[in-house]
Design an enzyme around this catalytic site. Structure first.
Site, PDB file in Angstrom:
ATOM      1  N   GLU A 127       0.841  -1.258   0.031  1.00 38.88           N
ATOM      2  CA  GLU A 127      -0.045  -0.169  -0.061  1.00 38.88           C
ATOM      3  C   GLU A 127       0.906   1.226  -0.123  1.00 38.88           C
ATOM      4  O   GLU A 127       0.732   2.163   0.874  1.00 38.88           O
ATOM      5  CB  GLU A 127      -1.070  -0.121   1.149  1.00 38.88           C
ATOM      6  N   ASN A 169       1.916  -5.320  -3.176  1.00 33.25           N
ATOM      7  CA  ASN A 169       0.548  -5.608  -2.813  1.00 33.25           C
ATOM      8  C   ASN A 169      -0.052  -4.268  -2.627  1.00 33.25           C
ATOM      9  O   ASN A 169       0.436  -3.403  -1.779  1.00 33.25           O
ATOM     10  CB  ASN A 169       0.558  -6.615  -1.586  1.00 33.25           C
ATOM     11  N   HIS A 206     -10.532  -5.720  -2.676  1.00 37.48           N
ATOM     12  CA  HIS A 206     -11.620  -5.281  -1.696  1.00 37.48           C
ATOM     13  C   HIS A 206     -12.488  -4.530  -2.415  1.00 37.48           C
ATOM     14  O   HIS A 206     -12.511  -3.263  -2.491  1.00 37.48           O
ATOM     15  CB  HIS A 206     -11.005  -4.630  -0.482  1.00 37.48           C
ATOM     16  N   GLU A 235      -6.681 -10.524  -1.268  1.00 32.16           N
ATOM     17  CA  GLU A 235      -7.604 -10.177  -0.323  1.00 32.16           C
ATOM     18  C   GLU A 235      -8.619 -10.256  -0.699  1.00 32.16           C
ATOM     19  O   GLU A 235      -9.477  -9.206  -0.111  1.00 32.16           O
ATOM     20  CB  GLU A 235      -7.047  -8.865   0.615  1.00 32.16           C
ATOM     21  N   ASP A 237     -12.698  -9.669  -1.120  1.00 35.55           N
ATOM     22  CA  ASP A 237     -13.903  -9.814  -0.593  1.00 35.55           C
ATOM     23  C   ASP A 237     -14.612  -8.711  -1.496  1.00 35.55           C
ATOM     24  O   ASP A 237     -14.267  -7.889  -1.793  1.00 35.55           O
ATOM     25  CB  ASP A 237     -13.948  -9.534   0.844  1.00 35.55           C
TER      26      ASP A 237
HETATM   27  O1  G3I Z   1      -5.057  -7.589  18.621  1.00 35.76           O
HETATM   28  C1  G3I Z   1      -6.076  -6.534  19.316  1.00 35.76           C
HETATM   29  C2  G3I Z   1      -6.708  -7.116  20.352  1.00 35.76           C
HETATM   30  O2  G3I Z   1      -5.772  -7.246  21.556  1.00 35.76           O
HETATM   31  C3  G3I Z   1      -7.915  -6.000  21.024  1.00 35.76           C
HETATM   32  O3  G3I Z   1      -8.425  -6.391  21.992  1.00 35.76           O
HETATM   33  C4  G3I Z   1      -8.754  -5.571  19.611  1.00 35.76           C
HETATM   34  C5  G3I Z   1      -9.542  -4.558  20.119  1.00 35.76           C
HETATM   35  O4  G3I Z   1     -10.061  -3.657  19.072  1.00 35.76           O
HETATM   36  O5  G3I Z   1      -7.931  -5.159  18.601  1.00 35.76           O
HETATM   37  C6  G3I Z   1      -7.272  -6.258  18.251  1.00 35.76           C
HETATM   38  O6  G3I Z   1      -6.442  -5.737  17.229  1.00 35.76           O
HETATM   39  C7  G3I Z   1      -7.004  -5.486  15.938  1.00 35.76           C
HETATM   40  C8  G3I Z   1      -6.418  -6.599  14.893  1.00 35.76           C
HETATM   41  O7  G3I Z   1      -6.997  -6.393  13.787  1.00 35.76           O
HETATM   42  C9  G3I Z   1      -6.833  -8.211  15.355  1.00 35.76           C
HETATM   43  O8  G3I Z   1      -8.118  -8.314  15.082  1.00 35.76           O
HETATM   44  C10 G3I Z   1      -6.790  -4.174  15.531  1.00 35.76           C
HETATM   45  O9  G3I Z   1      -7.632  -3.168  16.392  1.00 35.76           O
HETATM   46  C11 G3I Z   1      -7.428  -3.806  14.083  1.00 35.76           C
HETATM   47  O10 G3I Z   1      -7.114  -2.662  13.559  1.00 35.76           O
HETATM   48  C12 G3I Z   1      -6.955  -4.909  13.172  1.00 35.76           C
HETATM   49  O11 G3I Z   1      -7.618  -4.898  11.819  1.00 35.76           O
HETATM   50  C13 G3I Z   1      -6.752  -5.533  10.658  1.00 35.76           C
HETATM   51  C14 G3I Z   1      -6.338  -4.370   9.931  1.00 35.76           C
HETATM   52  O12 G3I Z   1      -5.838  -4.956   8.657  1.00 35.76           O
HETATM   53  C15 G3I Z   1      -5.373  -3.571  10.346  1.00 35.76           C
HETATM   54  O13 G3I Z   1      -4.774  -2.607   9.378  1.00 35.76           O
HETATM   55  C16 G3I Z   1      -7.607  -6.496  10.174  1.00 35.76           C
HETATM   56  O14 G3I Z   1      -7.939  -7.733  11.203  1.00 35.76           O
HETATM   57  C17 G3I Z   1      -7.199  -6.943   8.905  1.00 35.76           C
HETATM   58  O15 G3I Z   1      -8.069  -7.725   8.223  1.00 35.76           O
HETATM   59  C18 G3I Z   1      -6.762  -5.882   7.996  1.00 35.76           C
HETATM   60  O16 G3I Z   1      -6.092  -6.565   6.886  1.00 35.76           O
HETATM   61  C19 G3I Z   1      -5.699  -5.508   5.622  1.00 35.76           C
HETATM   62  C20 G3I Z   1      -4.446  -5.928   5.318  1.00 35.76           C
HETATM   63  O17 G3I Z   1      -3.540  -6.287   6.138  1.00 35.76           O
HETATM   64  C21 G3I Z   1      -4.005  -5.006   4.050  1.00 35.76           C
HETATM   65  N1  G3I Z   1      -4.945  -4.584   3.276  1.00 35.76           N
HETATM   66  C22 G3I Z   1      -6.390  -4.259   3.946  1.00 35.76           C
HETATM   67  C23 G3I Z   1      -6.651  -5.134   4.694  1.00 35.76           C
HETATM   68  C24 G3I Z   1      -8.176  -4.826   5.279  1.00 35.76           C
HETATM   69  O18 G3I Z   1      -8.188  -3.554   6.039  1.00 35.76           O
END
Ligand code: G3I
Length: 302
Positions: A127, A169, A206, A235, A237
């Site tokens: 990105e 990516n 996405h 990725e 969806d």
């Molecule tokens: O691990 C913590 C947990 O301890 C806490 O309790 C909880 C509370 O909100 O947060 C948890 O972390 C979260 C993590 O996902 C695991 O669930 C983060 O807040 C959250 O921001 C994070 O989101 C991820 C996101 O990337 C962050 O940038 C998504 O799961 C994940 O699907 C998403 O994936 C990205 C790709 O890496 C890159 N392309 C876009 C894609 C979608 O945004």
């Protein structure tokens, strides 16, 4: 064939999913994931904040949980991601200049050494381009270390694990008419011309109502492949999970010999980062949705 992975394998491709380590104790989740998919991407566990929480102190606990599950279940692994403006640990967010550049190099070396020879494809850089019409690089602490940060990341990665395919990516790069797509195209063309080691381009895909699928995605995949790189849908969806759109994306990959495979970004709608869009192939109960059948039929050739 009766599963996505086996159906994709008929043409030498894979069909993968993002896996979240926190869900590996959910047997409904793991039974679908192990049955249907033959490639795995860690949804968050191989990112910078997870793998290097303190500078120079690597932690692969969660990453290895996903990696080991994948290998024990016979799946290949895509690595995601080594250099990114987001999900940086606090110590890295505060760095700049040559100090940050060295930290980026140290991070790539540390993570790739741990998985040397084990990861089929790495998303080396994620990105790096801005949304909208500018075609510019995204402003970030990494970008401010100098425009060459991306090629330095790729050269570092090649030396660290020569067996891995090295991918760039991004999202909103599927529509051939978008400025961001063209900017990424110019970068990859330049890298190929100058011998910067890049092997593949990942199209996150996405798709949503704001950035919908366009049938010129196939032109995009073909155009990048013609530069001499592999392409992958990394990725996927789709808001609302239209079966027609899912089939079209699948057929776009199948139409391009250098399209390595497709990864969907989660198993069930309830596992999705945007579950409110019900964008995946399985519903919250783990039942196959119409989009699943559309993808499977496409992979089976019709
Ligand atoms: O691990 C913590 C947990 O301890 C806490 O309790 C909880 C509370 O909100 O947060 C948890 O972390 C979260 C993590 O996902 C695991 O669930 C983060 O807040 C959250 O921001 C994070 O989101 C991820 C996101 O990337 C962050 O940038 C998504 O799961 C994940 O699907 C998403 O994936 C990205 C790709 O890496 C890159 N392309 C876009 C894609 C979608 O945004």
């Amino acid at each position: 064939e009766t599963t996505l992975g086996a159906a994709a394998a008929q043409s030498g491709r894979y069909f993968g999913t993002a896996i979240a380590s926190g869900r590996l104790g959910d047997s409904a989740y793991t039974s679908i994931a192990s049955r249907e998919f033959n490639s795995v991407t860690a949804e968050n566990e191989m990112k910078i904040d997870a793998t290097e929480p303190q500078r120079g102190q690597f932690n692969f606990t969660a990453a290895d949980r996903v990696y080991n599950w994948a290998v024990q279940n016979g799946k290949q692994v895509r690595g995601h991601t080594l250099a990114w403006h987001s999900q940086q640990p606090g110590w890295m967010q505060g760095l700049s200049g040559s100090n940050l550049r060295q930290a980026m190099i140290g991070h790539i070396n540390g993570v790739m050494a741990h998985y040397k020879g084990k990861i089929r494809q790495w998303d080396v850089v994620n990105e790096a381009f801005e949304d909208g019409s500018s075609g510019a690089r995204r402003d970030s602490n990494l970008q401010r270390t100098g425009n060459d940060w991306i090629e330095v990341a790729f050269r570092t990665a090649r030396a660290a694990d020569p067996a891995a395919k090295l991918c760039y990516n991004d999202y909103n790069v599927e529509d051939w008419n978008w400025a961001k797509t063209q900017a990424m195209y110019r970068m990859v063309r330049d890298f190929k011309q100058r011998g910067v080691p890049i092997d593949c381009v990942g199209f996150q895909s996405h798709f949503n109502n704001g950035s919908p699928y366009n049938s010129n995605f196939r032109t995009t995949l073909q155009s990048f492949a013609a530069l001499g790189v592999d392409v992958a849908i990394t990725e996927l969806d789709i808001q609302g999970a239209s079966p027609t759109t899912y089939a079209a994306v699948t057929n776009d990959c199948l139409a391009v010999p250098r399209c390595l495979g497709i990864t969907v970004w989660g198993v069930r709608d309830s596992d999705s980062w945007r579950r409110e869009h019900t964008p995946l192939l399985f519903n919250d109960n783990g039942s196959k949705k119409p989009a699943y059948t559309a993808v499977l039929n496409a992979l089976n050739g019709g």
